[in-house]
Scaffold this motif. Structure first.
Motif, mmCIF file in Angstrom:
data_model
loop_
_atom_site.group_PDB
_atom_site.id
_atom_site.type_symbol
_atom_site.label_atom_id
_atom_site.label_comp_id
_atom_site.label_asym_id
_atom_site.label_seq_id
_atom_site.Cartn_x
_atom_site.Cartn_y
_atom_site.Cartn_z
ATOM 1 N N ASN A 135 0.871 -1.181 0.000
ATOM 2 C CA ASN A 135 0.000 0.000 0.000
ATOM 3 C C ASN A 135 0.904 1.225 0.000
ATOM 4 O O ASN A 135 1.226 1.805 1.041
ATOM 5 C CB ASN A 135 -0.928 -0.003 1.222
ATOM 6 N N ASP B 100 -11.911 2.350 3.944
ATOM 7 C CA ASP B 100 -11.173 1.171 3.488
ATOM 8 C C ASP B 100 -10.193 1.503 2.369
ATOM 9 O O ASP B 100 -9.145 0.851 2.239
ATOM 10 C CB ASP B 100 -12.137 0.086 3.003
ATOM 11 N N ASP B 101 -10.534 2.495 1.538
ATOM 12 C CA ASP B 101 -9.668 2.825 0.409
ATOM 13 C C ASP B 101 -8.273 3.228 0.863
ATOM 14 O O ASP B 101 -7.282 2.935 0.183
ATOM 15 C CB ASP B 101 -10.280 3.947 -0.426
ATOM 16 N N HIS C 173 -6.510 2.002 3.036
ATOM 17 C CA HIS C 173 -5.725 0.841 3.473
ATOM 18 C C HIS C 173 -5.665 -0.252 2.410
ATOM 19 O O HIS C 173 -5.234 -1.369 2.707
ATOM 20 C CB HIS C 173 -6.339 0.253 4.753
ATOM 21 N N THR C 174 -6.074 0.056 1.179
ATOM 22 C CA THR C 174 -6.238 -0.979 0.165
ATOM 23 C C THR C 174 -5.090 -1.005 -0.838
ATOM 24 O O THR C 174 -4.711 0.032 -1.390
ATOM 25 C CB THR C 174 -7.567 -0.778 -0.593
ATOM 26 N N TYR D 18 -4.777 -2.008 -4.294
ATOM 27 C CA TYR D 18 -5.728 -2.328 -5.356
ATOM 28 C C TYR D 18 -5.169 -3.349 -6.353
ATOM 29 O O TYR D 18 -5.899 -4.201 -6.852
ATOM 30 C CB TYR D 18 -6.112 -1.063 -6.128
#
Length: 426
Positions: free
Chosen positions: A239, A316-317, A319-320, A322
């Motif tokens: 991340n 949440d974004d 900590h994501t 992708y």
């Protein structure tokens, strides 16, 4: 071929892993005593075998890709699994590059002359037997095998089940290199089964495995953290952040952010969040969005006031990881808030600052506690090959033994040689 084909219906997986471990331990003893020239020859011969076997590798890889058709695997997974002529050539080139490096073994790391006449040397030595547990990226088997040969370690490879056909051919090429150099082929072995119990058995192999290294998503790493009874070298998710400071050259920043995110979205060095100073956000963000039409942006309230059409970012974004063409956008008031945000949300892999203010860049680099911290460079350079290591076995995000890209040198330990002339301790 240096693999086993156990029948999961009839075979005790623990017995299979125990046998692999015993053979690896014996091979590690021989490999640790092998000359630099022989280990390097094994690598160059393996590189030649990879090039000669390109058609076989691609045919095997086609079977692997066919096996996941109709599954729910995303584009990033498929990209990591896919081999091409260029990727096979890059694997072979990496082996040649590793062979050309200085020998990481037998280096005198320090010397101490004691008042009693004893001379003490700290000397680099192999770790022993490495268990490499990785998901479906077949080139990892080649890189890990090569780095272990160079550093005098035996390795047991447990790749993802989806890459099994590719892995068999790749490991066979490494075995050919070892044989050509007169070294034990058991130095590189493949756990040739899709049975997931093999992973747990490896992690419990305290009598034969000296170090386990997982390379994959958070699920795999969490499994290793829970189950391992052997020492581990962990690679957590990437991340990663790129912070664009108000002093940044905006054209430079746009190019860097696009490359850091979009060059290859499915690798652990990709930027997942861009952090932007409020002083430049109204100028920078529209230019960034225009330069990245193929990337979905998810922003906080301040970013969406400037780019109203982007997706709202959830908690949440931040900590994501992708691993796709999605990137979150955070607007901050100043460098102090930017540094605090990155510190609070980074996974400790790689973070970067884009700034012309060198004092602020130094402050960011000192404060952000990640394995790799960059100034005015794409986070996608966080890679062992780009660091001059030829390849990497992973990016270590912990703080013990090794940190950042793990190459051959990081796969060594040390011991002490003590030279005396009859000294006895009082």
């Amino acid at each position: 071929m240096n693999t086993m084909h156990p029948d999961p219906k009839t075979t005790d997986i623990t017995a299979v892993i125990d046998d692999l471990g015993r053979r690896a331990k014996a091979a590690a003893r021989d490999l640790s005593m092998a000359s630099t020239q022989d280990r390097n020859r094994a690598l160059t011969e393996a590189a030649a075998a990879l090039r000669a076997a390109t058609d076989d590798i691609l045919a095997a890889n086609a079977k692997d890709l066919e096996s996941i058709k109709g599954s729910d695997k995303d584009a990033a997974f498929v990209d990591r699994l896919t081999l091409t002529d260029d990727r096979v050539a890059a694997m072979a080139d990496a082996l040649d590059a590793i062979a050309a490096q200085d020998d990481p073994l037998g280096r005198t790391l320090a010397t101490f002359d004691r008042p009693n006449g004893l001379k003490i040397e700290r000397v680099s030595v192999p770790i022993g037997v490495i268990a490499m547990i990785y998901e479906s990226r077949p080139n990892v088997g080649s890189d890990a095998g090569a780095l272990c040969i160079k550093s005098g370690n035996a390795v047991i490879l447990r790749g993802g089940s989806e890459s099994l056909h590719s892995s068999r051919v790749i490991v066979d090429c490494l075995a050919r290199g070892l044989a050509a150099a007169g070294l034990p082929q058991d130095a590189v072995q493949l756990v040739d089964t899709r049975d997931r119990a093999a992973v747990k058995a490896l992690l419990h192999s305290i009598d034969t495995v000296d170090l386990a290294i997982p390379r994959g998503g958070r699920g795999l790493v969490s499994l290793v953290q829970r189950e391992a009874r052997v020492p581990t070298l962990l690679h957590l998710d990437g991340n990663n952040h790129t912070y664009v400071h108000e002093s940044a050259d905006l054209e430079k920043a746009i190019g860097l952010v696009r490359n850091a995110k979009m060059r290859r979205t499915g690798i652990c060095g990709a930027t997942e969040c861009v952090v932007v100073d409020a002083a430049i956000a109204e100028t920078f963000l529209p230019k960034l969005a225009a330069a990245m039409p193929d990337c979905e942006l998810r922003g906080d309230d301040a970013a969406r006031r400037i780019l109203p059409d982007i997706t709202p970012a959830s908690d949440d974004d931040w900590h994501t990881e992708y691993l796709s063409n999605i990137m979150s956008v955070r607007v901050v008031d100043d460098a102090a808030e930017g540094i605090a945000f990155v510190q609070g949300h980074s996974s400790g892999h790689t973070d970067a600052i884009v700034a012309e203010d060198k004092a602020t860049a130094r402050r960011f680099m000192a404060a952000v506690d990640s394995a790799v911290v960059m100034h005015n460079a794409s986070t996608q350079f966080s890679d062992g090959g780009e660091f001059g290591m030829g390849a990497e076995i992973g990016i270590a995000t912990g703080k013990m033994h090794a940190r950042g890209p793990v190459g051959a040198e990081q796969l060594t330990s040390f011991k002490y040689f003590v030279f005396g002339d009859g000294q006895q301790r009082d």
